[in-house]
Design an enzyme around this catalytic site. Structure first.
Site: not given
Length: 254
Positions: A101, A103-104, A126, A178
């Protein structure tokens, strides 16, 4: 912003799903993509002279088209899409990987603007991505796994009883209820995954030698305290992607 009429200046525009980030003259300005974003962005752009060359990375075609209209209406016609910049650059060799990608790639370019390789980049969004560049400027690929908020939502969506708590900072490993248990588990799994991946990449690709690790992304500041003491050297850079755009612009082939 200082006006420089004698030479071209560079700016980076990073368009996400909910926010536009502009890196210009060493300052990052952010615009939320809401009803009034066009007016605010137009007002900001009107203060920029037309000697700027702007690199644009976008995941939102509609917003990207509107940004180009705003730039042209302000006579800023020197804008370049990031895929074009990545295709033209000859500094980092991405031929060893496929499907990586934007952004990578930009995160790697942003780290290359600060340091000589080898190094590893980590983007906490994300998805969490861990990426490596060797001393010959060859991208070695990396790993992708679900990010903090993605894990929290998945637990809620794929179970019948677990809630979907709003993220809040917690240092407790053992949650007392929880929601706290979900927050702790998600945060520690992200941090643990990063540590394990970095160590294995160093072992397999860099003969076990520690290399600089650059951390960026929306919740990098939440994760990085859990990485200290495990990874070294560790560098937090929230503008790594935008820095990557500037790095590509400044190294355009003349």
């Amino acid at each position: 912003m200082t006006e420089k009429k004698d030479k071209d200046n560079f700016a980076a525009v990073d368009v996400g799903n909910s926010r536009i980030k502009v890196l210009i003259d060493g300052e990052t300005i952010s615009f939320e993509i809401k009803e009034s974003w066009v007016e605010k962005f137009s007002s900001f752009i009107s203060k920029i002279d037309n000697h700027y060359i702007i690199g644009i990375s976008s995941v939102n075609e509609k917003v990207n088209a509107e940004i180009l209209k705003i730039l042209h209406s302000n006579e800023i016609t020197n804008s370049l899409p990031v895929p074009e910049l990545l295709d033209e650059q000859e500094i980092i060799d991405f031929s060893n990987v496929s499907g990586m990608g934007t952004d990578r790639k930009l995160g790697i370019a942003g780290a290359a603007a600060e340091a000589e390789p080898p190094f590893i980049t980590v983007d906490c969004g994300t998805a969490v991505t861990v990426n490596a560049l060797d001393e010959g400027n060859i991208c070695l690929g990396g790993a992708i796994f679900p990010g903090l908020h993605t894990q929290i939502r998945a637990l809620h969506e794929f179970t019948s009883a677990l809630p979907c708590p709003e993220y809040r900072k917690t240092n407790a490993a053992a949650g007392r209820n929880t929601e706290e248990a979900i927050l702790s588990g998600s945060l520690h799994s992200v941090a643990g995954g990063i540590i394990q991946l970095v160590r294995n990449i160093e072992l397999q690709e860099f003969a076990g030698i520690s290399v600089p690790v650059y951390v960026t992304g929306g919740y990098a500041e939440e994760v990085i305290p859990f990485l200290k003491g495990h990874l070294f050297p560790l560098i937090l850079n929230k503008s790594l992607v935008s820095d990557g755009i500037l790095f590509l612009l400044k190294n355009l082939k003349k």
